[in-house]
Write a protein that holds these residues in place. Structure first.
Motif, PDB file in Angstrom:
ATOM      1  N   ARG A 516       0.815  -1.199  -0.064  1.00 17.28           N
ATOM      2  CA  ARG A 516       0.309  -0.146  -0.065  1.00 17.28           C
ATOM      3  C   ARG A 516       0.874   1.276  -0.138  1.00 17.28           C
ATOM      4  O   ARG A 516       0.578   2.377  -0.893  1.00 17.28           O
ATOM      5  N   THR A 517       1.970   1.150   1.035  1.00 20.87           N
ATOM      6  CA  THR A 517       2.821   2.516   0.989  1.00 20.87           C
ATOM      7  C   THR A 517       3.375   2.593  -0.642  1.00 20.87           C
ATOM      8  O   THR A 517       3.206   3.695  -0.941  1.00 20.87           O
ATOM      9  N   HIS A 518       3.692   1.703  -1.250  1.00 15.43           N
ATOM     10  CA  HIS A 518       4.468   1.823  -2.633  1.00 15.43           C
ATOM     11  C   HIS A 518       3.282   2.291  -3.627  1.00 15.43           C
ATOM     12  O   HIS A 518       3.780   3.073  -4.364  1.00 15.43           O
ATOM     13  N   LEU A 519       2.306   1.657  -3.468  1.00 15.36           N
ATOM     14  CA  LEU A 519       1.125   2.305  -4.361  1.00 15.36           C
ATOM     15  C   LEU A 519       0.717   3.785  -4.052  1.00 15.36           C
ATOM     16  O   LEU A 519       0.636   4.454  -5.129  1.00 15.36           O
ATOM     17  N   LEU A 520       0.905   4.176  -2.668  1.00 14.69           N
ATOM     18  CA  LEU A 520       0.479   5.507  -2.566  1.00 14.69           C
ATOM     19  C   LEU A 520       1.571   6.155  -3.227  1.00 14.69           C
ATOM     20  O   LEU A 520       1.383   7.446  -3.944  1.00 14.69           O
ATOM     21  N   GLU A 521       2.915   6.055  -3.226  1.00 14.68           N
ATOM     22  CA  GLU A 521       4.219   6.583  -3.711  1.00 14.68           C
ATOM     23  C   GLU A 521       3.790   6.629  -5.283  1.00 14.68           C
ATOM     24  O   GLU A 521       4.068   7.603  -5.892  1.00 14.68           O
ATOM     25  N   ALA A 522       3.440   5.655  -5.773  1.00 13.59           N
ATOM     26  CA  ALA A 522       3.199   5.513  -7.384  1.00 13.59           C
ATOM     27  C   ALA A 522       2.241   6.528  -7.672  1.00 13.59           C
ATOM     28  O   ALA A 522       1.988   7.328  -8.806  1.00 13.59           O
ATOM     29  N   LEU A 523       1.035   6.428  -6.854  1.00 13.49           N
ATOM     30  CA  LEU A 523      -0.011   7.372  -7.211  1.00 13.49           C
ATOM     31  C   LEU A 523       0.279   8.883  -7.028  1.00 13.49           C
ATOM     32  O   LEU A 523      -0.118   9.531  -7.823  1.00 13.49           O
ATOM     33  N   TYR A 524       1.072   9.072  -5.983  1.00 14.42           N
ATOM     34  CA  TYR A 524       1.665  10.335  -6.127  1.00 14.42           C
ATOM     35  C   TYR A 524       2.361  11.095  -7.183  1.00 14.42           C
ATOM     36  O   TYR A 524       2.058  12.110  -7.644  1.00 14.42           O
ATOM     37  N   ALA A 525       3.202  10.147  -7.485  1.00 16.16           N
ATOM     38  CA  ALA A 525       4.288  10.334  -8.643  1.00 16.16           C
ATOM     39  C   ALA A 525       3.431  10.596  -9.919  1.00 16.16           C
ATOM     40  O   ALA A 525       3.973  11.452 -10.932  1.00 16.16           O
ATOM     41  N   ARG A 526       2.320  10.002  -9.937  1.00 17.49           N
ATOM     42  CA  ARG A 526       1.585  10.141 -11.190  1.00 17.49           C
ATOM     43  C   ARG A 526       0.410  11.119 -11.009  1.00 17.49           C
ATOM     44  O   ARG A 526      -0.263  11.403 -12.045  1.00 17.49           O
ATOM     45  N   SER A 527       0.202  11.783  -9.892  1.00 28.14           N
ATOM     46  CA  SER A 527      -0.918  12.625  -9.917  1.00 28.14           C
ATOM     47  C   SER A 527      -0.223  13.607  -8.998  1.00 28.14           C
ATOM     48  O   SER A 527      -0.840  14.042  -7.756  1.00 28.14           O
ATOM     49  N   ARG A 528       0.720  14.554  -9.444  1.00 26.00           N
ATOM     50  CA  ARG A 528       1.491  15.506  -8.657  1.00 26.00           C
ATOM     51  C   ARG A 528       0.337  16.600  -8.219  1.00 26.00           C
ATOM     52  O   ARG A 528       0.469  17.364  -7.308  1.00 26.00           O
TER      53      ARG A 528
END
Length: 777
Positions: A516-528
């Motif tokens: 979940r932590t890594h998914l949140l990181e990925a979502l953040y990087a894709r949705s600045r």
């Protein structure tokens, strides 16, 4: 000592014990013993007899009333009392030196006995004073192998220990132990009994006399062994009931004279057992029993349960000690086997998680496609199927769910307001939902209605119980009264369990939390542009420091003043199981999403390596370097790992630290002088040479000292070198030494960080030997 264990209220004297109150029965203070031996409680250091069991004359030849108030020398004899005194005066746990082998002079003839010593708390010695204790001397008639010694005990079980060491499966370990304990002790039946998460027991191995019906595979409900009994098993590892028809020998007087408290018999070998348990054994046809605790991490995992049917049975102390030794050996082998299995599984999961994490950084590919590629989420977590909805894309793998079912389950999970929601029985947890064939679900709710959902089908199974577990008691008429009694039927009773899937383990939930932590990181990087995603990323990456009364901890992370506020700086603070505190500060080379991904992987791998490891910081860095090479992370980073270990003897704290090319820690003592802790030579940064060895340094820090770890964004400027920046930081830190560490961090950032800083900054500040709550970030 209180009258009872925490949360346990003593029943009024004379209260009948039955199944309506047996869970609250004060079994550690029964006020009586089993009469196969005798008990004397004596004051120290004068060794005057204060309490005795009423059957004292049966073994010692001195009436209980005549023994009270007399020195132990007058009751047992001078030589015998001196032997007890010598053993009692030695340091350490008295039980580790049992038995004291004595020969009493009774009626003009020798009578060999085993004296078993321990100390029991008998009440408070006064306000501000440690609890008062008494020396408990239990005497049993001695027979069997003598003299008792550890070599003799080990010799009796050496062959079995060798077999246990060669066993390749858990079932072999169970079977070997059951047969060896039966051969050693002579009980009619010996079972290895394992608890599940709800404390229900299962017989996983059995050795029995011919003609006895088999108990192998039977389950027994948790109520058969109440919680307070399990707690005693964790303290006193072996218990013998040599004759279930015994008449208890009362202690006289009933309470310790000086305090009025009953004598705590937690560690007594003769402790009288609950009449409910005696009746339970009698209903099973058992005439004698013995149990040996099986522990993992000091918690009760199971029992070796021994039953005898043909009459009383009392294995001598040396035999019981050998059987207890076998139980301890089995416990160690079970722990070794479990940890080995967990390590192999963790490495496989870690590899899958690292690959998936790296793959999510490819922003040209939808996250759903990435997570359903090869490997996929079913390789991370075994299930019948998985459904994803991320960034307006949906997908699934494995068994399908009806249309709309996954979305309905995800909405229910989101309403639970938890990071991960897991149930092995959706029909019971959310009876209004129809998601057949899904019975168990594990859901990761994510912002804006996004989710990841694993599901498992119903696992119909049958459980064979030793008697109906739902009929825990029967009515017994005694004259005009009716009381509750343990059930009498222990015939095999088969139950079919429905509406449950295979359960989700705690380890699986932990691994999904990391995903979940890594998914949140990925979502953040894709949705600045989405502030909500950015705040969630910060919460997931920058964890709160541990809450400790003796440390004041503050952490800070400030992203660089650039468009892509994602970088490679990180910190971590966590407590190890032994009470040490690990401090980490790191900086991955680069300032883009790739650097952030490398940082996340390094942070996760480092925490996994260091969490329960006894390795020093230098060894942790070496293992991390090897992981970088082995997993093909292709990352370069500077990292500093420190370990704070309290030293009660000196009152200080020892800091052990090692650096992989990172800037030195700064320390300010109570004298207000700041200094940098430098290593004898520079440590090579991570990712260059996996065989590199870094020096490990130590410093003993006095209470009130402040330790500061930081990344180079705080001290690096175009118009100044690193040394000048570190010197300036040290000066600012010294001027703030009397401020709370949270204010120290904020002031340092305000004074040294410019508005146009081009690099991230991470800080960890720790104040030693304080009693304030951590300052957070």
């Amino acid at each position: 000592m209180s009258d009872a264990a925490p949360g346990l209220q003593l029943l009024p004297p004379g209260t009948p014990i039955d199944l309506t109150n047996c869970e609250h029965e004060p079994i550690h203070v029964p006020g009586s013993i089993q009469p196969r031996g005798v008990l004397l409680a004596v004051s120290e250091p004068d060794l005057v007899v204060q309490q005795v069991s009423e059957n004292l004359a049966d073994l010692v030849g001195v009436a209980a009333s005549d023994a009270l108030g007399r020195p132990l020398t007058e009751v047992l004899g001078v030589a015998q009392a001196e032997a007890v005194a010598r053993s009692a005066s030695a340091f350490g746990d008295l039980r580790e030196r049992n038995p004291v082998e004595l020969t009493l002079d009774v009626d003009g003839g020798p009578r060999p006995v085993d004296a078993l010593l321990h100390r029991a708390v008998t009440g408070s010695a006064g306000e501000g004073m440690p609890p008062a204790s008494t020396l408990v001397v239990e005497l049993e008639p001695a027979f069997g192998p003598r003299p008792f010694s550890f070599p003799n005990t080990y010799q009796a079980v050496r062959g079995t220990v060798g077999e246990l060491n060669r066993a390749s499966t858990l079932q072999e370990l169970y079977d070997i132990t059951a047969h060896a304990v039966r051969q050693l002790t002579g009980f009619d039946r010996v079972m290895v009994y394992r608890y599940d998460a709800d404390h229900n027991g299962e017989v996983v191995a059995e050795a029995k006399a011919p003609g006895l019906n088999a108990f192998l595979g039977l389950h027994y409900p948790a109520s058969d062994i109440p919680a307070q009994a399990r707690a005693l098993y964790e303290k006193n590892w072996i218990r013998l009931i040599s004759d279930v028809d015994y008449v208890p020998a009362r202690l006289w007087p009933a309470a310790w004279p000086a305090s009025g408290h009953p004598l705590d018999l937690t560690y007594s070998t003769l402790r009288s057992v609950s009449p409910i348990h005696v009746e339970y054994l009698q209903n099973m046809g058992v005439r004698a029993s013995m149990s040996i605790s099986l522990l993992r991490d000091d918690r009760l995992w199971g029992l070796i349960a021994c039953h005898h049917y043909t009459g009383p049975h009392a294995p001598p102390y040396a035999t019981r000690a050998a059987a207890e030794f076998l139980g301890s050996t089995l416990s160690l082998r079970l722990v070794d086997r479990a940890e080995e299995d967990e390590v192999h599984r963790a490495l496989r999961v870690r590899s899958t998680l690292a690959w998936l994490t790296a793959a999510t950084l490819d922003e040209d590919r939808p996250l759903v496609d990435t997570l359903l590629g090869s490997p996929d989420l079913l390789d991370l977590l075994p299930a019948d199927g998985v459904v994803l909805s991320l960034q307006r894309h949906s997908g699934s793998r494995g068994a399908p769910l009806p249309e709309g079912a996954a979305e309905a389950v995800a909405a229910w999970a989101a309403a639970q307001d938890e990071d991960v929601v897991a149930t092995d029985s959706l029909p019971r947890s959310a009876p209004g939902l129809d998601a057949d064939p899904a019975c168990g679900v594990l859901v990761v709710p994510l912002p804006d209605g996004q989710f990841v959902l694993w599901h498992r089908a119903e696992a119909v199974r049958t459980v064979d119980w030793g008697g109906d577990p739902h009929n825990k008691a029967i009515a017994e008429r005694e004259g005009d009264e009716v009381r509750l009694s343990p059930r009498k039927s222990f015939d095999r009773w088969r139950e079919t369990v429905r509406d449950r899937s295979e359960p989700w383990s705690a380890q699986e939930v932990t691994e999904v939390l990391e995903l979940r932590t890594h998914l949140l990181e990925a979502l953040y990087a894709r949705s600045r542009s989405q502030v909500r995603a950015a705040e969630t990323l910060q919460r997931s990456l920058l964890t709160e420091p541990p809450q400790r009364a003796d440390l004041e901890v503050a952490v800070r992370y400030v992203p660089a003043a650039r468009e892509a506020q994602v970088g490679g700086d990180w910190y971590d603070v966590f407590e190890q199981p032994d009470g040490s505190t690990v401090l980490v500060i790191g900086d991955v080379v680069g300032h883009d999403t790739e650097a952030a991904a490398d940082m996340a992987q390094l942070r996760g791998v480092l925490r996994g390596i260091a969490y329960d490891s006894a390795d020093g910081p230098a060894a942790v860095l070496t293992r991390l370097d090897a992981a970088i090479a082995g997993l093909g992370l292709d990352a370069l980073a500077t990292v500093l790992v420190g370990r704070l270990v309290p030293e009660p003897a000196s009152g200080g704290t020892r800091l052990r630290w090692a650096s992989a090319g990172h800037l030195p820690p700064l320390v300010v003592g109570r004298d207000g002088v700041a200094r940098a802790l430098t290593a004898p030579r520079a440590g090579l940064l991570l990712g260059v040479d996996p065989a590199a060895v870094r020096p490990e340094c130590e410093a003993l820090l006095e209470p009130g000292s402040t330790v500061l770890l930081y990344t180079d964004g705080l001290v690096e400027r175009r118009d100044q070198g690193f040394d000048d920046g570190v010197d300036r930081l040290a000066a600012e830190l010294a001027s703030l030494a009397d401020r709370p560490v949270g204010e120290v961090c904020d002031e340092v950032l305000a004074r040294l960080l410019t508005d146009d800083a081009e690099d991230d900054v991470a800080l960890v500040a720790v104040r030693l030997g304080v009693s304030r709550a951590p300052a957070g970030r």
